[in-house]
Design an enzyme around this catalytic site. Structure first.
Site, short mmCIF file in Angstrom:
data_model
loop_
_atom_site.label_atom_id
_atom_site.label_comp_id
_atom_site.label_asym_id
_atom_site.label_seq_id
_atom_site.Cartn_x
_atom_site.Cartn_y
_atom_site.Cartn_z
CB SER A 57 42.37 -87.17 32.26
OG SER A 57 43.51 -87.99 32.16
CB ALA B 281 48.14 -85.86 37.06
CD GLN B 282 47.26 -79.03 38.44
OE1 GLN B 282 46.05 -79.14 38.18
NE2 GLN B 282 47.77 -77.94 38.99
CE LYS C 117 50.46 -88.45 35.86
NZ LYS C 117 50.49 -89.39 34.73
CG ASP D 89 46.53 -92.83 27.84
OD1 ASP D 89 45.70 -92.67 26.93
OD2 ASP D 89 46.54 -92.14 28.87
N1 ADP Z 1 58.65 -86.05 32.50
C1 ADP Z 1 57.99 -85.05 31.91
N2 ADP Z 1 58.67 -84.00 31.38
C2 ADP Z 1 58.00 -83.00 30.75
N3 ADP Z 1 56.66 -82.94 30.62
C3 ADP Z 1 55.92 -83.94 31.12
C4 ADP Z 1 56.54 -85.04 31.80
N4 ADP Z 1 55.56 -85.88 32.18
C5 ADP Z 1 54.40 -85.33 31.77
N5 ADP Z 1 54.59 -84.17 31.13
C6 ADP Z 1 53.53 -83.29 30.55
O1 ADP Z 1 52.44 -83.25 31.44
C7 ADP Z 1 51.24 -83.70 30.81
C8 ADP Z 1 50.37 -84.44 31.81
O2 ADP Z 1 51.07 -85.54 32.32
P1 ADP Z 1 50.46 -86.99 32.17
O3 ADP Z 1 51.39 -87.93 32.81
O4 ADP Z 1 50.13 -87.22 30.75
O5 ADP Z 1 49.12 -86.83 33.05
P2 ADP Z 1 47.65 -87.45 32.83
O6 ADP Z 1 47.73 -88.85 33.35
O7 ADP Z 1 46.74 -86.60 33.61
O8 ADP Z 1 47.35 -87.43 31.35
C9 ADP Z 1 51.70 -84.52 29.63
O9 ADP Z 1 50.73 -84.48 28.61
C10 ADP Z 1 52.99 -83.82 29.23
O10 ADP Z 1 52.70 -82.70 28.41
MG MG Z 2 48.42 -87.83 29.70
#
Ligand code: ADP
Ligand code: MG
Length: 527
Positions: free
Chosen positions: A167, A169-170, A185, A322
């Site tokens: 949502s 970030a990527q 991120k 979350d």
């Molecule tokens: N430290 C990490 N190592 C590996 N994958 C990650 C890590 N942090 C996030 N991700 C992947 O990236 C996705 C998006 O990050 P996230 O922090 O959940 O963003 P958002 O706030 O947009 O949901 C997560 O659903 C996960 O699959």
């Molecule tokens: Mg997320």
């Protein structure tokens, strides 16, 4: 990076790319003021307004309307499952286009197996981490603006294709110039503005829902909007998220939890829109076969996560706000890597104590105590007549199994209870909302990762954990000693709508029961 022998303040992976030393975190200074400033933004954003932000409102109506229209013209007449799948797909596409607020909503629905139509749940799972990403040039711009240096100077490698996109970030895999494997991120640049408009639109709708749809009032829309605004505004500053990561990691360590790990944020590379952290990988929670193949006891994984979640809430007042399938993976050692700490539930001391009482009275089936705790946490008016609520919920009568009621009976029963509860000022209070959302996740996660466990035994193990580990603390807090009192499974039985002779129930059975009730209600409602 450093060779200090101070223990790390939290629960991280065993061999990380760097160590966390609190007083060396460049980004961690002055965060209190930042957090306060972000809180102060909420009130003006959610204040009642006479007009919605019209353009955004129109856009949302057009996109959702368009999805419905397309479905009406195409899949609607093609039989039940194709019709439902078509509508779900069109809604998913519309929600993705509408941005973060809608994607978050879809993520919540994707955890609601048994509550929402299965086609919708399946389709909305894509909103957990497979939303269309931003183009790489946008990502580069955000990273370079925030880090104040060319991408190539900071990173030896930076994958153009994201690992995941959700949502806000990527997330891109990368390697630092100094050689460490990380993920980055990166916040979507439009998010900030979109979110503000969506909050304004919600703040306009929420009070209008309360008067018109009785059930909606129970969900407490104005407080939902406030919570949404509070959490998402904080989520937009990744420095606060990084601090949340450390808070959660600290609580896990204090509790002696080994079942969960949190990625280490980078000591320097954390800004408002860019968060560089340790990369962790593992199985998706849906990949039960993969986990079993690797010798992981999936039921144990979900149980440990469940205990840690409850413990965080009732003992420390801090928990992951979350939880959904996109925000965690299970490592090959069977530990849960928890991501996305943008939303972290925090309970005021008074709320935590009411909450602790709620769960403990539930465990020993002290119904009056439970109703008082509900009142104290804000789920009922201060002046609510608790005896009337007890009568309304028929707590002193034998349970009637809802799966043995007809659709009409269910509707009637539901209407009576809803009306009666509303008369006592019942509503979902803000401190409970994130927790309830978490429970929705566990409900689904149990059904996939521990479908055949007996929930009565599970409850006994969980209660046993608190009795063994926190009896003293709980006694000091609320004058109740779980190591002295016996668990009474009647509370669980009644809350699941099971009759007195039921001795076992599994998550898989529970899911089927819920499907039955949902279908029956749906049918009765459409006649
Ligand atoms: N430290 C990490 N190592 C590996 N994958 C990650 C890590 N942090 C996030 N991700 C992947 O990236 C996705 C998006 O990050 P996230 O922090 O959940 O963003 P958002 O706030 O947009 O949901 C997560 O659903 C996960 O699959
Ligand atoms: Mg997320």
């Amino acid at each position: 990076m450093t060779t200090s022998h101070q223990p790390e303040p939290g629960v991280f992976s065993d061999h990380g790319p760097w160590r966390i030393e609190i007083d060396r975190l460049a980004w961690a200074r002055g965060l209190e003021a930042l957090r306060a400033a972000s809180r102060a933004e909420v009130a003006p954003l959610v204040k009642p307004r006479t007009l919605p932000p019209l353009r955004r409102f129109l856009e949302a109506s057009l996109r959702v309307g368009g999805a419905l229209l397309g479905w009406g013209l195409h899949e609607r007449r093609r039989g039940d499952s194709e019709s439902a799948a078509g509508l779900s797909r069109r809604l998913r596409l519309a929600f993705e286009r509408l941005g973060p607020a809608y994607i978050k909503l879809a993520q919540i629905v994707s955890s609601g197996r048994g509550l929402f139509p299965p086609e919708l749940v399946e389709e909305f799972k894509r909103c957990r981490d497979q939303v269309p990403p931003e183009p790489f040039e946008t990502v580069r711009r955000v990273v370079e603006e925030d880090l104040g240096a060319p991408l190539e100077q900071v990173f030896a490698r930076f994958d153009r294709e994201p690992l995941a996109a959700a949502s806000i970030a990527q997330v891109h895999a990368a390697v630092l110039a100094s050689g460490e494997e990380v993920v980055v991120k990166v916040q979507r640049p439009q998010v900030e503005q979109q979110v503000r408009l969506d909050i304004a639109a919600m703040a306009w709708i929420a009070p209008r829902l309360v008067g018109r749809i009785p059930v909606a009032a129970l969900a407490n829309p104005p407080a939902l909007v406030e919570l949404f605004a509070e959490t998402i505004i904080e989520e937009l500053d990744f420095r606060l998220e990084a601090e949340n990561m450390l808070d959660i990691a600290r609580v896990l360590q204090e509790a002696g939890q080994r079942a969960i790990i949190v990625p280490r944020p980078h000591p320097e590379l954390v800004t408002r829109r860019v968060l560089v952290m340790e990369r962790l990988s593992g199985f998706s929670t849906d990949d039960v076969e993969g986990m079993r193949g690797a010798g992981i006891d999936t039921a144990e994984v979900v149980r440990s996560l469940y205990i840690a979640f409850i413990e965080g809430a009732i003992i420390y007042g801090v928990f992951h706000g979350d939880l959904h399938g996109g925000n965690l993976v299970v490592t090959t050692e069977g530990r849960v890597a928890l991501f996305d700490h943008g939303i972290t539930g925090r309970l005021e001391p008074k709320q935590r104590l009411a909450f602790l009482r709620l769960l403990m009275t539930g465990a020993v089936n002290d119904i009056r105590g439970q109703l008082e705790a509900f009142r104290d946490i804000g789920a009922l008016d201060d002046s609510a007549d608790l005896e009337a609520v007890a009568r309304l919920l028929r707590v002193d009568e034998p349970v009637r199994d809802p799966t043995r009621m007809s659709g009409e009976e269910l509707v009637r029963e539901l209407q009576t209870v809803v009306k009666g509860l509303l008369a006592q000022g019942a509503r979902l209070p803000k401190p409970l909302m994130l927790y309830v959302k978490g429970m929705l996740f566990f409900d689904g996660a149990m059904a996939t990762m521990a479908p055949d466990v007996d929930l009565f035994q599970e409850l006994a193990r969980i209660y046993g954990y608190f009795a063994a580990n926190h009896a003293e603390r709980i006694r000091a807090d609320i004058g109740f000693d779980p190591s002295q009192a016996h668990l009474d499974p009647r509370g669980l039985r009644a809350s699941l709508g099971l009759e007195a002779d039921v001795e076992t129930i599994t998550p898989a059975e529970l899911l089927r029961r819920r499907e039955t009730i949902r279908e029956r209600l749906e049918k009765a409602g459409s006649e």
